[in-house]
Scaffold this motif. Structure first.
Motif, short mmCIF file in Angstrom:
data_model
loop_
_atom_site.label_atom_id
_atom_site.label_comp_id
_atom_site.label_asym_id
_atom_site.label_seq_id
_atom_site.Cartn_x
_atom_site.Cartn_y
_atom_site.Cartn_z
N LEU A 27 70.01 0.30 13.09
CA LEU A 27 70.27 1.80 11.29
C LEU A 27 71.66 2.77 12.57
N THR A 28 71.44 2.26 14.31
CA THR A 28 72.00 2.99 15.63
C THR A 28 73.82 2.85 14.74
N ILE A 29 73.45 1.31 14.59
CA ILE A 29 75.23 0.80 14.55
C ILE A 29 75.63 1.50 13.19
N ILE A 30 74.56 1.17 12.13
CA ILE A 30 75.07 1.99 10.89
C ILE A 30 75.56 2.67 11.39
N VAL A 31 74.72 4.26 11.97
CA VAL A 31 74.80 5.96 11.54
C VAL A 31 76.52 5.62 12.70
N GLY A 315 68.67 9.70 18.91
CA GLY A 315 70.38 9.49 19.33
C GLY A 315 70.88 9.79 17.43
N ILE A 316 70.58 9.08 16.85
CA ILE A 316 70.91 8.64 15.23
C ILE A 316 70.82 10.10 14.69
N GLN A 317 69.38 10.89 15.01
CA GLN A 317 69.53 12.09 15.04
C GLN A 317 70.25 13.10 14.69
N ILE A 318 71.02 13.20 16.20
CA ILE A 318 72.29 13.76 16.65
C ILE A 318 73.17 13.68 15.54
N GLY A 351 65.72 11.25 0.41
CA GLY A 351 65.36 9.97 0.84
C GLY A 351 66.69 9.26 1.70
N ILE A 352 67.71 9.38 1.79
CA ILE A 352 68.78 8.37 1.95
C ILE A 352 68.65 9.18 3.43
N VAL A 353 68.29 10.41 3.90
CA VAL A 353 68.99 10.94 5.04
C VAL A 353 67.89 11.01 5.86
N ASN A 354 66.39 10.39 5.10
CA ASN A 354 65.40 10.30 6.21
C ASN A 354 64.91 8.69 6.20
N LEU A 355 65.96 7.36 5.76
CA LEU A 355 66.20 6.98 7.36
C LEU A 355 66.65 6.32 8.16
N ALA A 356 67.74 7.18 8.76
CA ALA A 356 69.10 7.77 9.23
C ALA A 356 67.65 8.61 10.56
N VAL A 357 67.01 9.94 10.16
CA VAL A 357 66.69 10.86 10.93
C VAL A 357 64.91 11.34 9.68
#
Length: 440
Positions: A27-31, A315-318, A351-357
C-alpha cells in the motif's frame, strides 16, 4: 447462501491476502506512485513526506499497544476471568457462541471502540474454551465485526471531533453538534440495525461441521495465576513487590481521578481514559504490583504487529494528506454528486481513503474540509456529510486489517484467517449504511 459467499471470499483471501505487514508495504508503494502521478508532487517531495511522517503515529502506536496490554492484563485477573467465563457459559452451541460474541463486541464498541476491540477478542477466547466445536476463525472475526458500529456510538471520533472547538472544519462551517450526527434517526437506525442483525449474519456464516476449523481447547487453556505466595522469611523488597497496600493506594488515586474527570468532562471517554481505566482496575483486581506486572509481561508479546506496522500507515497518511492525493479522491466523488447522492458518494470515497488512512481522526483531517465545503456549496446536510465520512471509515475496516491487529494478537491468528468472513460483513453492512444515509 451466506455461508457460500463467505467460503468464496475465504478461499480468495487465504490465497492472495498477505500478512498485514506486506499489505502495508504494498500500500505504501501504491500511494507513493499515485501521489507522484496524480498530484503535482515530485518523487523527492513524496519521499520526504513519507520519511518525515513515518514516526507520526508513535504516540498513537503506544496508545494502541497499551490498549492491548492493559486490556489483556485486566482480563487475566481472577474476577474478570470468572465474569467472562460465566457470561460465555450462556452459549451452549456454536451458533449461540458466535451470536453472543458478535452482540457483545458490537455493544462494547458502541460504548467505546478500544474497550470493544479488546474485550470482544478476549470474550471470544472464553467462548472457544467452552464450545470446542465452534469455528475459532469465525468467532474472532465476529469479535472484530463489532467494530462496524463504533462511529455511531459514544466514542465515534469523527462526530465528536466535528463538535469540538479547534477541529479543521470549524472555520468553514462552525461546530456540528452531535444532535445533527449521533442523535439523528439515521444514525440510530444504522447503529441499532448493526447491533441486532449482525449476530444473525454471523450465525448464517457457520459452515458444515466438516469445514469448520476448530481449535484445540488445550491451546486456549488459562495461564497459571500471576499471584505469588511469599515464604515466611521473605525480604522487605519481596514484601513490597507483593504488597496489597501499595496496589490499593494506587487504585484509590485512580478512582479519585476518575471521579474528578467525569464530574468535569461528562461521559467523555477517549483512548487515554480507557487505558487508564484498564490500568487502574488491573492493578486493583490483581491485588499486588508484581502480580499485575507478570500479567503485563505475558501480554506484551502481542504488540509486535502494532509496533512494526503502524509507522508504515503514518507514512501513508502523510503522503495522502500533504501530496493532495486524499483531496483529489474526495474531489472526484464530490464533482459527480448532487444534494441527494452526496452522502452516498462521500461514504464511498471515505471507504477508499480508509485503505490508506485507517484512522477516524486522520479521515477528518484529510477529508473533512473538502467534504464539508462541498456540502455547503450544494446545500447538503452537514451532519449527514460528517457521518458519511465516519461510516465509510468504519465500513472499510472490514477489508483493512489495520484495526484487526490487536484482536489477532490476542487470538493468535493471522489476518487471512478472518478476512473472508469480514468481507461478507462488508457487503451486508454496506447495505445498512446506504439505506440509512439515503432513506432517513
Amino acid at each position: 447462501m451466506v455461508s457460500s459467499i463467505t467460503k468464496f471470499f475465504s478461499k480468495i483471501v487465504e490465497r492472495y491476502l498477505p500478512d498485514p505487514l506486506i499489505f502495508a508495504m504494498i500500500l505504501t508503494i501504491i500511494v507513493f506512485i499515485l501521489s507522484v502521478t496524480i498530484t503535482p508532487s515530485t518523487p523527492i517531495d513524496v519521499v520526504q513526506m513519507w520519511g518525515d511522517g513515518f514516526w507520526g503515529l508513535l504516540a498513537f502506536s503506544m496508545q494502541m499497544a497499551l490498549v492491548l496490554v492493559t486490556g489483556h492484563a485486566l482480563a487475566s485477573s481472577p474476577l474478570l476471568r470468572r465474569g467472562m467465563g460465566k457470561m460465555a457459559s450462556l452459549a451452549h452451541t456454536p451458533a449461540q457462541g458466535v451470536m453472543l460474541v458478535t452482540f457483545m463486541s458490537t455493544f462494547c464498541c458502541i460504548i467505546n471502540w478500544g474497550f470493544g476491540l479488546v474485550v470482544g477478542a478476549l470474550f471470544a477466547r472464553e467462548v472457544a474454551r467452552r464450545i470446542p466445536k465452534v469455528d475459532y476463525r469465525l468467532l474472532i472475526a465476529s469479535a472484530y465485526m463489532g467494530f462496524l458500529a463504533w462511529h455511531g456510538g459514544l466514542s465515534g471520533s469523527v462526530p465528536l471531533a466535528a463538535a469540538t472547538e479547534g477541529n479543521p472544519v470549524e472555520k468553514l462551517a462552525g461546530l456540528i453538534p452531535i444532535s445533527q450526527t449521533l442523535l439523528t434517526p439515521y444514525n440510530i437506525f444504522i447503529t441499532v440495525a448493526i447491533l441486532l442483525t449482525l449476530p444473525i449474519l454471523t450465525k448464517l456464516m457457520i459452515r458444515p461441521e466438516n469445514e469448520i476449523v476448530a481449535i484445540d481447547p488445550k491451546l486456549l487453556k488459562e495461564d497459571p495465576p500471576t499471584s505469588r505466595k511469599l515464604p515466611p522469611n521473605a525480604s522487605i523488597a519481596e514484601k513490597l513487590e507483593e504488597s496489597r497496600i501499595l496496589a490499593y493506594i494506587i487504585g484509590l488515586l485512580g478512582i479519585v481521578y476518575f471521579i474528578f474527570y467525569f464530574s468535569h468532562n461528562g461521559f467523555n471517554i477517549n483512548i487515554n481514559i480507557v487505558n487508564l481505566i484498564f490500568f487502574i482496575l488491573g492493578i486493583i483486581l490483581h491485588g499486588t504490583p508484581m502480580s499485575y506486572m507478570r500479567a503485563v509481561q505475558r501480554a506484551i508479546g502481542g504488540t509486535a504487529g502494532i509496533l512494526v506496522q503502524f509507522p508504515f500507515y503514518a507514512g501513508i497518511q502523510i503522503m495522502m494528506e500533504q501530496s493532495g492525493l486524499g483531496e483529489s479522491i474526495t474531489h472526484f466523488f464530490v464533482a459527480i454528486s448532487n444534494v441527494h447522492t452526496f452522502p452516498l458518494l462521500t461514504f464511498l470515497s471515505s471507504g477508499i481513503v480508509n485503505l490508506a488512512v485507517p484512522s477516524g481522526g486522520g479521515h477528518w483531517v484529510v477529508q473533512g474540509p473538502y467534504v464539508i465545503s462541498a456540502a455547503k456549496e450544494i446545500g447538503a446536510n452537514l451532519g449527514k456529510a460528517t457521518m458519511a465520512i465516519a461510516y465509510g471509515e468504519a465500513w472499510m475496516n472490514m477489508a483493512q486489517p489495520f484495526w484487526a491487529l490487536p484482536a489477532l494478537a490476542i487470538a493468535g491468528l493471522k489476518a487471512r484467517d478472518i478476512m473472508g468472513f469480514c468481507l461478507t460483513a462488508l457487503i451486508y453492512s454496506g447495505i445498512i449504511f446506504i439505506v440509512g444515509l439515503y432513506f432517513f
